[in-house]
Motif scaffolding. Sequence first.
Motif, short mmCIF file in Angstrom:
data_model
loop_
_atom_site.label_atom_id
_atom_site.label_comp_id
_atom_site.label_asym_id
_atom_site.label_seq_id
_atom_site.Cartn_x
_atom_site.Cartn_y
_atom_site.Cartn_z
N LYS A 183 0.73 -1.16 0.11
CA LYS A 183 -0.05 0.17 0.05
C LYS A 183 1.02 1.17 -0.11
CE LYS A 183 -2.00 -1.60 3.65
NZ LYS A 183 -2.82 -1.92 4.82
N LEU A 184 0.32 2.14 -0.92
CA LEU A 184 1.21 3.40 -0.93
C LEU A 184 0.80 4.46 -0.01
CD1 LEU A 184 3.45 4.67 -2.25
CD2 LEU A 184 1.86 5.49 -4.19
N TYR A 185 1.27 5.24 0.76
CA TYR A 185 0.79 6.30 1.63
C TYR A 185 1.50 7.69 1.34
CZ TYR A 185 -1.32 2.59 4.44
OH TYR A 185 -2.04 1.64 4.83
N GLU A 186 0.74 8.86 1.47
CA GLU A 186 1.46 9.96 1.40
C GLU A 186 2.10 10.48 2.71
OE1 GLU A 186 -1.05 13.53 0.82
OE2 GLU A 186 -2.56 12.64 1.75
N GLU A 187 1.74 9.90 3.86
CA GLU A 187 2.40 10.18 5.07
C GLU A 187 2.88 8.88 5.89
OE1 GLU A 187 -0.82 10.93 8.47
OE2 GLU A 187 -1.30 11.88 6.50
N ASP A 188 3.93 9.11 6.72
CA ASP A 188 4.02 7.60 7.53
C ASP A 188 3.23 7.44 8.48
OD1 ASP A 188 5.40 5.68 8.71
OD2 ASP A 188 7.38 6.95 9.16
N VAL A 189 2.43 6.36 8.19
CA VAL A 189 1.37 5.78 9.28
C VAL A 189 1.72 4.74 9.93
CG1 VAL A 189 -0.14 6.68 7.30
CG2 VAL A 189 0.67 4.44 7.47
N SER A 190 2.98 4.74 10.23
CA SER A 190 3.45 3.51 11.12
C SER A 190 2.88 3.49 12.45
CB SER A 190 5.14 3.57 11.28
OG SER A 190 5.54 3.70 9.88
N HIS A 191 2.67 4.76 13.03
CA HIS A 191 2.12 4.88 14.63
C HIS A 191 0.82 5.84 14.54
CE1 HIS A 191 6.10 3.67 15.68
NE2 HIS A 191 6.47 4.62 14.91
N LEU A 192 0.12 5.51 13.46
CA LEU A 192 -1.45 6.08 13.20
C LEU A 192 -2.54 5.22 13.15
CD1 LEU A 192 -0.21 9.45 11.23
CD2 LEU A 192 -0.45 9.17 13.78
N GLN A 193 -3.29 5.36 13.49
CA GLN A 193 -4.67 4.59 13.09
C GLN A 193 -5.08 4.62 11.77
OE1 GLN A 193 -6.10 1.97 14.90
NE2 GLN A 193 -4.56 2.68 16.61
N ASN A 194 -5.01 5.76 11.16
CA ASN A 194 -5.32 6.20 9.52
C ASN A 194 -4.46 6.72 9.19
OD1 ASN A 194 -8.31 4.95 9.83
ND2 ASN A 194 -8.56 6.57 11.55
N GLY A 195 -4.38 6.64 7.82
CA GLY A 195 -3.41 7.46 7.00
C GLY A 195 -3.83 7.66 5.61
#
Length: 262
Positions: free
Chosen positions: A222-234
């Motif tokens: 999956k590709l994200y525009e922000e680092d979601v490693s420690h977030l519930q949603n990104g």
Amino acid sequence: EQRREKKKIIAEDRLKIRELQQRASKPLPFPTDSNDHCETSKTAYQHITPFLELLACGQNKLPSELRIFDPYYCAGTMAQHLQELGFSNVHNQPNDFYETIRNNKIPPHDVLITNPPYSGDHFEKLKLFLESNKKPHLLLLPDHFQVDTENYIFLKPIERYHYWTPSDLRSEEGSKKKKHRNLMLGSRNSPFPSKWCISLESVMSMKKLLQSSVVDSLDGCKLYEEDVSHLQNGKRFRHSSEESSNDESDDEPTYKRRKSKT
């Protein structure tokens, strides 16, 4: 005919095993931490293949002509994996990366790809080099490592990546944990979730990248525009068709580990 083909496959496998054993048995000409000795799985390189093909196309090169540099050497398996994926112009040698910088002998390259050692100050030194190098780069990092989100997009696998420690590169004395082994790769481990941090800004704007076909060709990640490693949603750009509708959770980070310095 089938018998000849089977003999050929067995001979090729034995050659790969011998080559790995030879590479792993040679002492490295720089200080290392045994906990850094791990090789990236082929799956992780498969996931970034669309980005490498895009870079090659943008420079009117074939994938085999794209110059790839990995400054951190473990046992050289990364070059083998990339060659099998069509990228044969790879520089990953048992050299001291920092001495190479001091001597101004960085090899010509179009893109830097690495899963760097996580011990000591290697990551900080790498970031300093990348700032001055100004080349596209793809870093495979554990989720608990952070980078400047303004300069990167993030590629996370749906299933946690495995890593491989070639035999003889790390002492397992006293270890009671049963490990999966592969004669051509070593011992498998997956100590924490990880992600690719991708920066192509020096040759392609983020907008152009996200409008390209690369985001539709991703599979198993999956590709994200922000680092979601420690977030519930990104905010996600695109995701694999393999992802189920209820797959919203990220693996919880555990510990540290990985690779050797060059």
